[in-house]
Motif scaffolding. Structure first.
Motif, PDB file in Angstrom:
ATOM      1  N   ILE A  28       8.535   5.981   6.322  1.00 21.79           N
ATOM      2  CA  ILE A  28       7.082   6.105   6.149  1.00 21.79           C
ATOM      3  C   ILE A  28       6.813   6.910   4.880  1.00 21.79           C
ATOM      4  O   ILE A  28       7.491   7.893   4.600  1.00 21.79           O
ATOM      5  CB  ILE A  28       6.469   6.837   7.370  1.00 21.79           C
ATOM      6  CG1 ILE A  28       6.579   5.970   8.641  1.00 21.79           C
ATOM      7  CG2 ILE A  28       5.037   7.258   7.110  1.00 21.79           C
ATOM      8  CD1 ILE A  28       5.575   4.862   8.759  1.00 21.79           C
ATOM      9  N   VAL A  29       5.831   6.487   4.108  1.00 20.98           N
ATOM     10  CA  VAL A  29       5.456   7.208   2.890  1.00 20.98           C
ATOM     11  C   VAL A  29       4.296   8.151   3.224  1.00 20.98           C
ATOM     12  O   VAL A  29       3.232   7.707   3.671  1.00 20.98           O
ATOM     13  CB  VAL A  29       5.034   6.224   1.777  1.00 20.98           C
ATOM     14  CG1 VAL A  29       4.559   6.982   0.543  1.00 20.98           C
ATOM     15  CG2 VAL A  29       6.200   5.291   1.426  1.00 20.98           C
ATOM     16  N   TYR A  30       4.517   9.427   3.034  1.00 26.06           N
ATOM     17  CA  TYR A  30       3.465  10.426   3.253  1.00 26.06           C
ATOM     18  C   TYR A  30       2.795  10.746   1.915  1.00 26.06           C
ATOM     19  O   TYR A  30       3.316  10.419   0.859  1.00 26.06           O
ATOM     20  CB  TYR A  30       4.063  11.683   3.907  1.00 26.06           C
ATOM     21  CG  TYR A  30       4.568  11.381   5.309  1.00 26.06           C
ATOM     22  CD1 TYR A  30       3.713  11.419   6.404  1.00 26.06           C
ATOM     23  CD2 TYR A  30       5.893  10.995   5.529  1.00 26.06           C
ATOM     24  CE1 TYR A  30       4.156  11.100   7.677  1.00 26.06           C
ATOM     25  CE2 TYR A  30       6.348  10.679   6.801  1.00 26.06           C
ATOM     26  CZ  TYR A  30       5.479  10.723   7.873  1.00 26.06           C
ATOM     27  OH  TYR A  30       5.922  10.391   9.126  1.00 26.06           O
ATOM     28  N   GLU A  31       1.653  11.393   2.013  1.00 28.98           N
ATOM     29  CA  GLU A  31       0.867  11.682   0.814  1.00 28.98           C
ATOM     30  C   GLU A  31       1.707  12.406  -0.247  1.00 28.98           C
ATOM     31  O   GLU A  31       1.640  12.076  -1.428  1.00 28.98           O
ATOM     32  CB  GLU A  31      -0.360  12.522   1.204  1.00 28.98           C
ATOM     33  CG  GLU A  31      -1.440  12.612   0.134  1.00 28.98           C
ATOM     34  CD  GLU A  31      -2.239  11.320  -0.011  1.00 28.98           C
ATOM     35  OE1 GLU A  31      -2.054  10.385   0.787  1.00 28.98           O
ATOM     36  OE2 GLU A  31      -3.050  11.236  -0.963  1.00 28.98           O
ATOM     37  N   LEU A  63       3.882  10.334  -2.728  1.00 31.79           N
ATOM     38  CA  LEU A  63       3.305   9.353  -3.665  1.00 31.79           C
ATOM     39  C   LEU A  63       3.737   9.556  -5.123  1.00 31.79           C
ATOM     40  O   LEU A  63       4.083   8.578  -5.797  1.00 31.79           O
ATOM     41  CB  LEU A  63       1.780   9.335  -3.544  1.00 31.79           C
ATOM     42  CG  LEU A  63       1.236   8.764  -2.219  1.00 31.79           C
ATOM     43  CD1 LEU A  63      -0.291   8.905  -2.147  1.00 31.79           C
ATOM     44  CD2 LEU A  63       1.632   7.300  -2.042  1.00 31.79           C
ATOM     45  N   PHE A  98       9.701  -0.315   3.790  1.00 31.06           N
ATOM     46  CA  PHE A  98       9.403  -0.069   5.202  1.00 31.06           C
ATOM     47  C   PHE A  98       7.900   0.167   5.384  1.00 31.06           C
ATOM     48  O   PHE A  98       7.338  -0.099   6.448  1.00 31.06           O
ATOM     49  CB  PHE A  98      10.202   1.170   5.617  1.00 31.06           C
ATOM     50  CG  PHE A  98      10.097   1.581   7.049  1.00 31.06           C
ATOM     51  CD1 PHE A  98      10.882   0.975   8.020  1.00 31.06           C
ATOM     52  CD2 PHE A  98       9.250   2.608   7.435  1.00 31.06           C
ATOM     53  CE1 PHE A  98      10.817   1.390   9.351  1.00 31.06           C
ATOM     54  CE2 PHE A  98       9.181   3.026   8.757  1.00 31.06           C
ATOM     55  CZ  PHE A  98       9.961   2.409   9.719  1.00 31.06           C
ATOM     56  N   ASP A  99       7.256   0.700   4.346  1.00 30.64           N
ATOM     57  CA  ASP A  99       5.839   1.071   4.408  1.00 30.64           C
ATOM     58  C   ASP A  99       5.095   0.227   3.372  1.00 30.64           C
ATOM     59  O   ASP A  99       5.484   0.181   2.203  1.00 30.64           O
ATOM     60  CB  ASP A  99       5.714   2.573   4.091  1.00 30.64           C
ATOM     61  CG  ASP A  99       4.312   3.133   4.305  1.00 30.64           C
ATOM     62  OD1 ASP A  99       3.333   2.435   3.980  1.00 30.64           O
ATOM     63  OD2 ASP A  99       4.207   4.274   4.787  1.00 30.64           O
ATOM     64  N   GLU A 100       4.009  -0.394   3.796  1.00 28.32           N
ATOM     65  CA  GLU A 100       3.240  -1.265   2.898  1.00 28.32           C
ATOM     66  C   GLU A 100       2.710  -0.526   1.670  1.00 28.32           C
ATOM     67  O   GLU A 100       2.349  -1.131   0.651  1.00 28.32           O
ATOM     68  CB  GLU A 100       2.065  -1.875   3.660  1.00 28.32           C
ATOM     69  CG  GLU A 100       0.962  -0.868   3.949  1.00 28.32           C
ATOM     70  CD  GLU A 100       0.208  -1.114   5.229  1.00 28.32           C
ATOM     71  OE1 GLU A 100       0.463  -2.112   5.906  1.00 28.32           O
ATOM     72  OE2 GLU A 100      -0.635  -0.266   5.550  1.00 28.32           O
ATOM     73  N   THR A 101       2.653   0.810   1.772  1.00 27.68           N
ATOM     74  CA  THR A 101       2.149   1.626   0.668  1.00 27.68           C
ATOM     75  C   THR A 101       2.858   1.280  -0.638  1.00 27.68           C
ATOM     76  O   THR A 101       2.255   1.336  -1.711  1.00 27.68           O
ATOM     77  CB  THR A 101       2.377   3.120   0.990  1.00 27.68           C
ATOM     78  OG1 THR A 101       1.731   3.398   2.222  1.00 27.68           O
ATOM     79  CG2 THR A 101       1.835   4.024  -0.095  1.00 27.68           C
ATOM     80  N   ARG A 107       0.751   0.502  -3.792  1.00 32.53           N
ATOM     81  CA  ARG A 107       0.806   1.465  -4.884  1.00 32.53           C
ATOM     82  C   ARG A 107       1.245   0.775  -6.181  1.00 32.53           C
ATOM     83  O   ARG A 107       0.728   1.061  -7.264  1.00 32.53           O
ATOM     84  CB  ARG A 107       1.776   2.591  -4.514  1.00 32.53           C
ATOM     85  CG  ARG A 107       1.709   3.769  -5.432  1.00 32.53           C
ATOM     86  CD  ARG A 107       0.374   4.470  -5.345  1.00 32.53           C
ATOM     87  NE  ARG A 107       0.298   5.542  -6.321  1.00 32.53           N
ATOM     88  CZ  ARG A 107      -0.844   6.081  -6.727  1.00 32.53           C
ATOM     89  NH1 ARG A 107      -1.996   5.662  -6.241  1.00 32.53           N
ATOM     90  NH2 ARG A 107      -0.844   7.048  -7.616  1.00 32.53           N
TER      91      ARG A 107
END
Lengths: 401, 258
Positions: B68-71, B74, B95-98, B102
């Motif tokens: 998971i990508v946390y703030e 970034l 794994f994370d759509e971020t 991004r």
């Protein structure tokens, strides 16, 4: 300070009403075949319509969880359920699938909340979900208050945070443990809680005797002491987990958090020990603040007790006041006897203690004991009881409430 | 119809040297800042070197950004995306759509493939991510092979399928006494469930959490040649296996060992 919404679980119509009566601003419930709690998804459309009326009369909200992960063959029923929920008058749907969010946004006018199953933990992902039409995002349970506070400032949607109840020890939505070990897909509502089973840790070189117990069962979440910080952070909704839990649990937990929130809003003192004890009367698992104050480490997150038993404190609740007598009709949940000293929780927050003077069954026969669960009996006691009052054991007359 | 591209996770540059077309068409290298507990990951400079080596061997070279990508992640994610673009990475599994969102936001042109382990369970989901600029998706590991094949056949989007020692549990929590007990240990750790004696599930932990894998190597249906499957990518997750054992399993899977 503006009060955040207090959002409670409802595994049944009865539990929904208790949650709202005991101070929840909103409740969420599962929808059959399309949520993550099949067994608790007992809401028929008739139930939903009744709940909508009950909630609207009290200026409260109801949200429907449609957060399972569908297969292709399941999609028609998801669509059908969402349309029925709009027709039924719910205030929002909780969805996990972006494709379903997109469909719901195009086809209905329902507000959309994004389930924690989706795992949106940063402003980029949350901003995207907002652009798809979501009005609220439920954050993962692995975030600290400081991270949440930062996000509140940077996203265009409401944020909802779990404050109490059971926690997946995996990242929500990313766990295939139950599906693989027991053929019960957690993402389709039938989690077997395989993370709470007993495991042994083995090293390839170890003999069998050297294997160590391995625990990945998570303690429950209990954020009562963190409520002021979460409110300061600007969280829109504080969510309690537990659609499978009892009426007693729902009422006790909701009431405790209602007082915690109101104490901040109205600058009143809050007795943390008293309310923590009230919650402990209704639940049986170990609890902690999870990740809300940072990484809890092993001791802060692993549940040590493998076997736990119900407290047995919950005796029943008042269904109606008998208009002809001073008695009250009670729905029995545990054994009640004449002479029992009991305490009564009222939805308005008052507690009282009294003694049971007599018990009658529905035919007027006098009973010395009521011990059939869900049976209705009329009880006379030296107290003024109202519907939704909860009766529970007094362990010792000298104990504090 | 073009056969699927066979990709495998590698841990060291010398493993790329040892690869042959009978094992894989390309490799996936995990970014060290976003590593899963079974792959320590490559630094940015190591990834550059690896890409050059892959080019010389005419192999694809993909990256994986796990977890998971946390703030707070970034800024580092941005750095990785720019580096991956600059070296001509063939694609990024995330794994994370971020990661995909991004990349688009900072105008980094990369092929980003969403692989959340579980979440892509239906055709509309695969196509929706395609419509949002993702180059493809990886089908949920909870689907049966038949369901995954159906999804890939019906979706307009490119769909991958995870094989090998597939993850069944991903957590931010750390349960082991020390991270040194995991992948850095000379002997892999496994879990045995009380009622399933003899079945051992590999477990590993790093600073970002814990991962548990299935005990069996997930293969493909025996009644179809992998070349005819409708997937864009067949992705070999390595887990706790040694490179030799991993390569051997893949050779068998592709039919080079009878």
């Amino acid at each position: 300070m503006k009060a955040p919404e207090l959002l409670a679980p409802a595994g049944s119509l009865e539990k929904a009403k208790f949650a709202l009566m005991y101070g929840a601003d909103a409740i969420y419930f599962g929808v059959e075949d399309v949520s993550l709690r099949h067994q608790s998804a007992t809401f028929s459309m008739k139930d939903i319509r009744e709940l909508v009326v009950f909630a609207k009369e009290r200026h409260k909200k109801i949200y429907a969880a449609v957060n399972g992960l569908p297969r292709d063959a399941d999609l028609p029923i998801y669509h059908e359920r969402i349309l029925a929920l709009e027709e039924g008058g719910v205030d929002a749907v909780i969805l996990a699938s972006p494709a379903l969010i997109d469909w719901t946004q195009r086809v209905t006018t329902l507000p959309i909340h994004v389930s924690t199953q989706h795992g949106a933990a940063n402003s980029v992902s949350i901003g995207w979900l907002s652009s798809l039409g979501a009005s609220r995002v439920v954050l993962p349970r692995e975030m600290a208050v400081s991270e949440i506070a930062s996000l509140v400032q940077n996203v265009p949607v409401e944020l909802e945070v779990f404050i109490h109840g059971g926690m997946c020890s995996a990242i929500s939505g990313r766990c295939g443990l139950s599906a693989f070990l027991s053929d019960r897909d957690a993402n389709r509502g039938v989690c077997a809680h395989s993370c709470r089973w007993n495991y042994r840790l083995l090293d390839a070189t170890d003999s069998d005797a050297k294997a160590k117990p391995f625990v990945m069962a998570s303690k429950d979440l209990s954020a009562l002491k963190v409520i002021p910080s979460l409110m300061e952070a600007g969280v829109a909704s504080l969510k309690i987990e537990g659609r499978m839990k009892s009426v007693h649990y729902v009422a006790s937990v909701v009431q405790a958090y209602r007082h915690a929130i109101d104490a901040v809003v109205y600058h009143q003192p809050f007795d943390l020990d008293f309310w923590t004890n009230q919650i402990r009367r209704a639940e049986i698992r170990e609890a902690g603040v999870g990740f809300l104050q940072g990484d809890p480490g092993r001791s802060g997150q692993i549940e040590r007790k493998s076997k736990q038993e119900e407290t047995g404190d919950f005796l029943g609740f008042v269904v109606t006041k008998d208009p002809m007598t001073e008695g009250a009709w009670v729905d029995v949940r545990n054994k009640l006897s004449i002479g029992d000293e009991i305490e009564v929780l009222h939805p308005d927050g008052l507690f009282e203690r009294t003694r049971i003077d007599s018990i009658e069954d529905e035919y007027g026969a006098m009973l010395s004991v009521a011990n059939v669960p869900k049976r209705k009996v009329r009880i006379f006691a030296n107290a003024t009881w109202k519907p939704y009052a909860i009766l529970r054991k007094v362990k010792s007359w000298n104990d504090p409430y | 119809m073009r056969p699927p591209i066979r990709l495998i996770f590698i841990r060291h540059a010398d493993e790329l040297d040892a690869l042959s077309p009978e094992i894989a068409d390309g490799v996936i290298c995990v970014a060290e800042d976003f590593a899963n507990p079974f792959d320590a990951g490559f630094s940015m400079s190591a990834f550059r070197g690896l890409k050059e080596l892959a080019d010389r061997q005419e192999m694809s070279c993909f990256a994986a950004i796990e977890g998971i990508v946390y703030e707070a992640d970034l800024p580092r994610l941005d750095e990785w995306l720019r580096v991956l673009r600059s070296v001509g990475c063939d694609g990024v599994f995330c794994f994370d759509e971020t990661v995909g969102l991004r990349a688009r936001a900072i105008a980094v042109d990369l092929h980003v493939i969403y692989h959340p382990i579980t979440l892509v369970t239906h055709t509309a989901e695969a196509d929706f991510y395609g419509s949002q600029g993702f180059y493809g998706v990886v089908a949920s590991v909870d689907l049966s092979v038949a369901e995954a094949v159906r999804l890939a056949s019906h979706a307009s989007a490119k769909v991958g399928c995870l094989l090998g020692n597939v993850p069944m549990y991903v957590s931010k929590r750390r349960f082991l006494e020390s991270t040194n007990d995991t992948m850095h240990h000379s002997h892999p750790l496994t879990l045995e469930e009380e009622s399933r004696p003899g079945r051992c599930y590999p477990v590993a932990q790093n600073a970002r959490g814990t991962m548990i894998l299935r005990d069996a190597f997930v293969g493909l249906p025996t009644d179809a040649s992998w070349r005819e499957l409708p997937f864009e990518w067949l992705i070999g997750f390595r887990g706790a296996m040694s490179f030799e054992s991993y390569a051997d399993q893949l050779r068998r899977l592709w039919g080079h060992v009878q």
